[in-house]
Scaffold this active site. Structure first.
Site, PDB file in Angstrom:
ATOM      1  N   ALA A  12       0.748  -1.205  -0.014  1.00 54.91           N
ATOM      2  CA  ALA A  12      -0.051  -0.203   0.167  1.00 54.91           C
ATOM      3  C   ALA A  12       0.681   1.297  -0.061  1.00 54.91           C
ATOM      4  O   ALA A  12       0.881   2.064  -1.012  1.00 54.91           O
ATOM      5  CB  ALA A  12      -0.824  -0.068   1.358  1.00 54.91           C
ATOM      6  N   ALA A  13       1.584   1.297   1.218  1.00 56.46           N
ATOM      7  CA  ALA A  13       2.536   2.612   0.952  1.00 56.46           C
ATOM      8  C   ALA A  13       3.450   2.877   0.096  1.00 56.46           C
ATOM      9  O   ALA A  13       3.482   3.954  -0.761  1.00 56.46           O
ATOM     10  CB  ALA A  13       3.118   2.858   2.622  1.00 56.46           C
ATOM     11  N   ARG A  23       3.246   9.778 -11.583  1.00 59.69           N
ATOM     12  CA  ARG A  23       2.333  10.706 -12.272  1.00 59.69           C
ATOM     13  C   ARG A  23       2.890  12.020 -12.353  1.00 59.69           C
ATOM     14  O   ARG A  23       2.452  12.817 -13.297  1.00 59.69           O
ATOM     15  CB  ARG A  23       1.378  10.757 -11.189  1.00 59.69           C
ATOM     16  CG  ARG A  23       0.134   9.525 -11.282  1.00 59.69           C
ATOM     17  CD  ARG A  23      -0.942   9.841 -10.402  1.00 59.69           C
ATOM     18  NE  ARG A  23      -1.452   8.726 -10.023  1.00 59.69           N
ATOM     19  CZ  ARG A  23      -2.627   7.973 -10.626  1.00 59.69           C
ATOM     20  NH1 ARG A  23      -2.851   8.381 -11.957  1.00 59.69           N
ATOM     21  NH2 ARG A  23      -2.727   6.671 -10.221  1.00 59.69           N
ATOM     22  N   GLU A  36      10.177  -5.849  -3.531  1.00 56.83           N
ATOM     23  CA  GLU A  36       9.240  -6.525  -2.752  1.00 56.83           C
ATOM     24  C   GLU A  36       9.757  -7.877  -2.533  1.00 56.83           C
ATOM     25  O   GLU A  36       9.727  -8.613  -3.588  1.00 56.83           O
ATOM     26  CB  GLU A  36       7.957  -6.430  -3.402  1.00 56.83           C
ATOM     27  CG  GLU A  36       6.851  -7.233  -2.934  1.00 56.83           C
ATOM     28  CD  GLU A  36       6.368  -7.236  -1.364  1.00 56.83           C
ATOM     29  OE1 GLU A  36       6.169  -6.010  -0.891  1.00 56.83           O
ATOM     30  OE2 GLU A  36       6.660  -8.113  -0.783  1.00 56.83           O
ATOM     31  N   CYS A  46      -6.394  -6.419   3.906  1.00 52.75           N
ATOM     32  CA  CYS A  46      -7.880  -6.418   4.492  1.00 52.75           C
ATOM     33  C   CYS A  46      -8.830  -7.312   4.092  1.00 52.75           C
ATOM     34  O   CYS A  46      -9.772  -7.768   4.920  1.00 52.75           O
ATOM     35  CB  CYS A  46      -8.186  -4.893   4.373  1.00 52.75           C
ATOM     36  SG  CYS A  46      -6.824  -3.699   4.615  1.00 52.75           S
ATOM     37  N   VAL A  84      15.337  -6.531   0.323  1.00 46.90           N
ATOM     38  CA  VAL A  84      16.439  -5.545   0.681  1.00 46.90           C
ATOM     39  C   VAL A  84      16.666  -6.113   2.107  1.00 46.90           C
ATOM     40  O   VAL A  84      16.350  -6.066   3.115  1.00 46.90           O
ATOM     41  CB  VAL A  84      15.817  -4.218   0.975  1.00 46.90           C
ATOM     42  CG1 VAL A  84      16.936  -3.315   1.179  1.00 46.90           C
ATOM     43  CG2 VAL A  84      15.439  -3.580  -0.533  1.00 46.90           C
ATOM     44  N   ASN A 311      -1.962   4.093   2.607  1.00 48.63           N
ATOM     45  CA  ASN A 311      -2.275   4.651   1.253  1.00 48.63           C
ATOM     46  C   ASN A 311      -2.173   6.307   1.333  1.00 48.63           C
ATOM     47  O   ASN A 311      -1.483   6.529   0.397  1.00 48.63           O
ATOM     48  CB  ASN A 311      -3.610   4.316   0.693  1.00 48.63           C
ATOM     49  CG  ASN A 311      -3.794   2.940   0.269  1.00 48.63           C
ATOM     50  OD1 ASN A 311      -3.063   2.626  -0.876  1.00 48.63           O
ATOM     51  ND2 ASN A 311      -4.202   1.924   1.019  1.00 48.63           N
ATOM     52  N   ARG A 448     -26.763  14.875  22.663  1.00 49.68           N
ATOM     53  CA  ARG A 448     -27.439  15.340  23.895  1.00 49.68           C
ATOM     54  C   ARG A 448     -27.264  14.974  25.170  1.00 49.68           C
ATOM     55  O   ARG A 448     -27.266  15.548  26.388  1.00 49.68           O
ATOM     56  CB  ARG A 448     -29.114  15.157  23.527  1.00 49.68           C
ATOM     57  CG  ARG A 448     -29.349  16.297  22.561  1.00 49.68           C
ATOM     58  CD  ARG A 448     -30.764  15.932  22.163  1.00 49.68           C
ATOM     59  NE  ARG A 448     -31.689  15.101  22.977  1.00 49.68           N
ATOM     60  CZ  ARG A 448     -32.689  14.461  22.344  1.00 49.68           C
ATOM     61  NH1 ARG A 448     -33.152  14.774  21.145  1.00 49.68           N
ATOM     62  NH2 ARG A 448     -33.484  13.598  23.038  1.00 49.68           N
TER      63      ARG A 448
HETATM   64  C1  LIG Z   1      -6.110  -9.639   8.109  1.00 47.00           C
HETATM   65  C2  LIG Z   1      -5.799  -8.284   7.835  1.00 47.00           C
HETATM   66  C3  LIG Z   1      -6.999  -7.381   7.892  1.00 47.00           C
HETATM   67  C4  LIG Z   1      -6.733  -5.936   7.639  1.00 47.00           C
HETATM   68  N1  LIG Z   1      -8.282  -5.241   7.622  1.00 47.00           N
HETATM   69  C5  LIG Z   1      -7.737  -3.848   7.563  1.00 47.00           C
HETATM   70  C6  LIG Z   1      -9.021  -3.028   7.293  1.00 47.00           C
HETATM   71  O1  LIG Z   1     -10.130  -3.495   7.390  1.00 47.00           O
HETATM   72  N2  LIG Z   1      -8.563  -1.642   7.321  1.00 47.00           N
HETATM   73  C7  LIG Z   1      -7.437  -0.991   7.274  1.00 47.00           C
HETATM   74  O2  LIG Z   1      -7.488   0.063   7.235  1.00 47.00           O
HETATM   75  N3  LIG Z   1      -6.445  -1.923   7.392  1.00 47.00           N
HETATM   76  C8  LIG Z   1      -6.420  -3.272   7.575  1.00 47.00           C
HETATM   77  N4  LIG Z   1      -5.294  -4.112   7.635  1.00 47.00           N
HETATM   78  C9  LIG Z   1      -4.146  -3.365   7.767  1.00 47.00           C
HETATM   79  C10 LIG Z   1      -3.458  -3.004   6.175  1.00 47.00           C
HETATM   80  O3  LIG Z   1      -3.407  -4.222   5.621  1.00 47.00           O
HETATM   81  C11 LIG Z   1      -2.184  -2.592   6.638  1.00 47.00           C
HETATM   82  O4  LIG Z   1      -2.289  -1.249   7.526  1.00 47.00           O
HETATM   83  C12 LIG Z   1      -1.565  -2.152   5.280  1.00 47.00           C
HETATM   84  O5  LIG Z   1      -1.233  -3.176   4.444  1.00 47.00           O
HETATM   85  C13 LIG Z   1      -0.037  -1.284   5.466  1.00 47.00           C
HETATM   86  O6  LIG Z   1       0.353  -1.094   4.160  1.00 47.00           O
HETATM   87  P1  LIG Z   1       2.181  -1.012   4.236  1.00 47.00           P
HETATM   88  O7  LIG Z   1       2.305  -0.716   2.774  1.00 47.00           O
HETATM   89  O8  LIG Z   1       2.426  -0.198   5.314  1.00 47.00           O
HETATM   90  O9  LIG Z   1       2.501  -2.383   4.680  1.00 47.00           O
HETATM   91  P2  LIG Z   1       2.287  -3.921   4.263  1.00 47.00           P
HETATM   92  O10 LIG Z   1       1.183  -4.056   3.630  1.00 47.00           O
HETATM   93  O11 LIG Z   1       2.801  -4.764   5.212  1.00 47.00           O
HETATM   94  O12 LIG Z   1       3.545  -3.962   2.992  1.00 47.00           O
HETATM   95  C14 LIG Z   1       4.585  -3.847   3.222  1.00 47.00           C
HETATM   96  C15 LIG Z   1       5.706  -4.718   2.270  1.00 47.00           C
HETATM   97  O13 LIG Z   1       6.940  -4.387   2.153  1.00 47.00           O
HETATM   98  C16 LIG Z   1       7.648  -5.817   1.973  1.00 47.00           C
HETATM   99  N5  LIG Z   1       8.736  -5.831   2.702  1.00 47.00           N
HETATM  100  C17 LIG Z   1       8.936  -5.864   4.094  1.00 47.00           C
HETATM  101  N6  LIG Z   1      10.299  -5.845   4.264  1.00 47.00           N
HETATM  102  C18 LIG Z   1      10.946  -5.949   3.086  1.00 47.00           C
HETATM  103  C19 LIG Z   1      12.099  -5.811   2.588  1.00 47.00           C
HETATM  104  N7  LIG Z   1      13.237  -5.959   3.436  1.00 47.00           N
HETATM  105  N8  LIG Z   1      12.504  -6.037   1.258  1.00 47.00           N
HETATM  106  C20 LIG Z   1      11.503  -5.881   0.521  1.00 47.00           C
HETATM  107  N9  LIG Z   1      10.290  -5.804   0.780  1.00 47.00           N
HETATM  108  C21 LIG Z   1       9.887  -5.841   2.049  1.00 47.00           C
HETATM  109  C22 LIG Z   1       6.729  -6.839   2.580  1.00 47.00           C
HETATM  110  O14 LIG Z   1       6.612  -8.187   1.910  1.00 47.00           O
HETATM  111  C23 LIG Z   1       4.985  -6.053   2.177  1.00 47.00           C
HETATM  112  O15 LIG Z   1       4.438  -6.569   1.240  1.00 47.00           O
HETATM  113  C24 LIG Z   1      -5.483  -5.424   7.733  1.00 47.00           C
HETATM  114  C25 LIG Z   1      -4.498  -6.387   8.008  1.00 47.00           C
HETATM  115  C26 LIG Z   1      -4.410  -7.425   7.770  1.00 47.00           C
HETATM  116  C27 LIG Z   1      -3.266  -8.580   8.041  1.00 47.00           C
END
Ligand SMILES: Cc1cc2nc3c(=O)[nH]c(=O)nc-3n(C[C@H](O)[C@H](O)[C@H](O)COP(=O)(O)OP(=O)(O)OC[C@H]3O[C@@H](n4cnc5c(N)ncnc54)[C@H](O)[C@@H]3O)c2cc1C
Length: 459
Positions: A12-13, A23, A36, A46, A84, A311, A448
């Protein structure tokens, strides 16, 4: 020569940052390489509970954009299965291991986005690698769990350890998959993101659908038989299990960042400024579950790992890297979930958070319905408000109820974000028609009540 942006973590991030940067700057100006370590980019963790339950038919529905789309449509060089392993800020270089092909890649960068997410909390007893014990962090975890559930002999008894929102969602998913489910939670109630009195409503709903809640109970170990899980061990004895799902929370994934010298805050998350820059580290950005952020009500740093923040933060980083201007102004802690038909919403501070932050406050609970009482489908809804004393500023809100309950929290989140008092909220122009609300919306009734409670404390 083009500058190079390296993104560590392709969900996501990381990919929001990469896409926004692209863009604004084309490939001749900015080369973008995303590492990744997993098999997928931009997937929805999620959605995993709904895939396990069978509601979402297949894994691919949870992938918003794959690596090929990023390469072909966004000119982003995604390197899947590349982990990484080191970041050298002096040489401005990352080292990545090719997890499938073997070998190591070194890549220099001008800018770096650190977006590695979070790691699941795993107590010592959960680290044995026993067959039949699963986390649900990634799509690979989800696939492994589904594979286990669908093999012969079919598991019949599931134990979910941890009653946070992921544990609760997984308990429902496993129930819908046809298993009997025990949910073990060491706190007084499941759903500790709401106060225990509201958590009790969630627990009652879970029991009603047939999930056995074992709260106030700590898991201390796992038992295996013939190389597979047989039970979880607790002070009250073993609970038999053919499958165990761990939902014990997460912490920021910062090992690599800490080794590189990136500053961590008191929550363990990476510190950033409002533009998602890492302070004192030119050209280094961080976003998502690996960072801490400002809680706009308490004024304290918090680690709230949610996709909605990841996001937005990634987008902010990407806009800034692309030459624009954007800030991430913090959070108020809004979240929603559901247990079968029961919906739960929360925003702001719970009672202990408000006390810890030093506020004086009143709390009120209002029982109402989601629709006009006479309208078909009217069901109970409980709204809890926490308001600062004596001024009446809203500090937090929680809602538990049936359809249309959870997303009502958004109105409260907006009130909270804008520092409204409960007195001001009583006049809010919220929509009314019998299919959607009683003539006094539950949010207005609660406001209220809070005004009344404040006036009583003044006497
Ligand atoms: C079951 C579940 C349900 C959820 N439901 C919700 C919801 O309903 N609403 C909500 O807002 N949030 C929800 N979340 C949380 C949401 O999924 C996370 O907050 C979001 O995915 C965070 O995004 P991110 O990009 O920060 O991290 P991540 O999605 O964890 O992505 C990080 C990525 O970095 C990669 N990575 C890590 N270290 C390395 C490295 N050294 N080298 C290369 N790649 C690496 C990982 O493989 C991963 O793909 C849920 C999470 C889970 C597990």
């Amino acid at each position: 020569m083009a500058e190079r942006l390296i993104v560590v973590g392709g969900d996501a991030a990381g990919m929001a940052a990469a896409s926004q940067a692209r863009r604004r700057r084309d490939g001749a100006d900015l080369e973008i390489v995303a590492f990744e370590r997993g098999h997928f980019t931009s997937y929805s963790a999620c959605g995993i509970p709904y895939w396990i339950s069978g509601l979402v038919p297949d894994r691919d529905a949870l992938i918003a954009r794959g690596a090929v789309t990023f390469r072909e449509q966004f000119d982003i060089d995604v390197r899947l299965r590349h982990e990484v392993t080191a970041i050298d800020l002096d040489r401005r270089e990352v080292v990545a291991r090719d997890l499938d092909g073997g070998g190591e890649v070194r890549a220099g960068f001008d800018s770096l986005v650190y977006a590695t997410g979070a790691v699941p909390v795993q107590p010592e007893w959960a680290r044995g690698g026993i067959a039949g014990v699963f986390g649900v962090q990634t799509l690979d975890d989800g696939a492994a769990l589904l594979g286990w559930l669908d093999r012969e002999p079919r598991p019949r008894r599931a134990v979910v350890v941890g009653g946070g929102y992921i544990g609760v969602e997984m308990a429902e998913a496993l129930l819908q998959h046809g298993l009997s489910v025990d949910l073990v939670e060491q706190g007084a109630q499941p759903m500790s993101t709401v106060d225990p009195d509201m958590g009790e409503l969630v627990a009652a709903a879970l029991r009603k659908v047939g999930i056995s809640i074992r709260s106030g109970l700590t898991v201390t170990g796992l038992q295996e038989r013939d190389g597979r899980i047989a039970a979880v061990v607790t002070a009250e004895g073993p609970i038999p299990a053919d499958v165990v799902v761990l939902g014990l929370g997460v912490r920021p994934n910062t090992a690599l960042a800490a080794a590189a010298g990136l500053p961590l805050g008191p929550t363990g998350g990476i510190r950033t400024d409002l533009r998602m820059r890492v302070p004192g580290m030119p050209g280094v950005w961080a976003a998502g579950d690996c960072v801490e952020t400002l809680h706009r009500v308490s004024g304290l740093p918090v680690h709230i790992p949610l996709g909605t923040h990841a996001n937005k933060q990634g987008r902010v980083a990407g806009i800034n890297i692309g030459g624009g201007y954007a800030t991430f102004p913090g959070v108020v802690g809004t979240a929603v979930t559901k247990v079968c038909d029961l919906e739960v919403g929360r925003t702001g501070l719970r009672e202990p958070d408000a006390a810890a932050a030093g506020f004086e406050f009143v709390t009120v609970r209002a029982e109402s319905t989601n629709r006009a009482g006479y309208y078909p489908g009217a069901r109970p809804m409980t709204v809890k408000l926490i308001a600062e004393r004596p001024g009446g500023r809203l500090l937090g809100a929680q809602i538990v109820g049936w359809s249309e309950a959870a997303k009502r929290i958004d109105a409260l989140a907006v009130a909270l974000w804008n520092g409204m008092t409960v007195d001001e909220m009583t006049a809010l122009d919220l929509g009314y028609a019998p299919p959607f609300a009683p003539v006094w919306d539950p949010v207005l009734i609660a406001a209220r009540r809070a005004v009344d409670a404040l006036s009583r404390t003044e006497r």
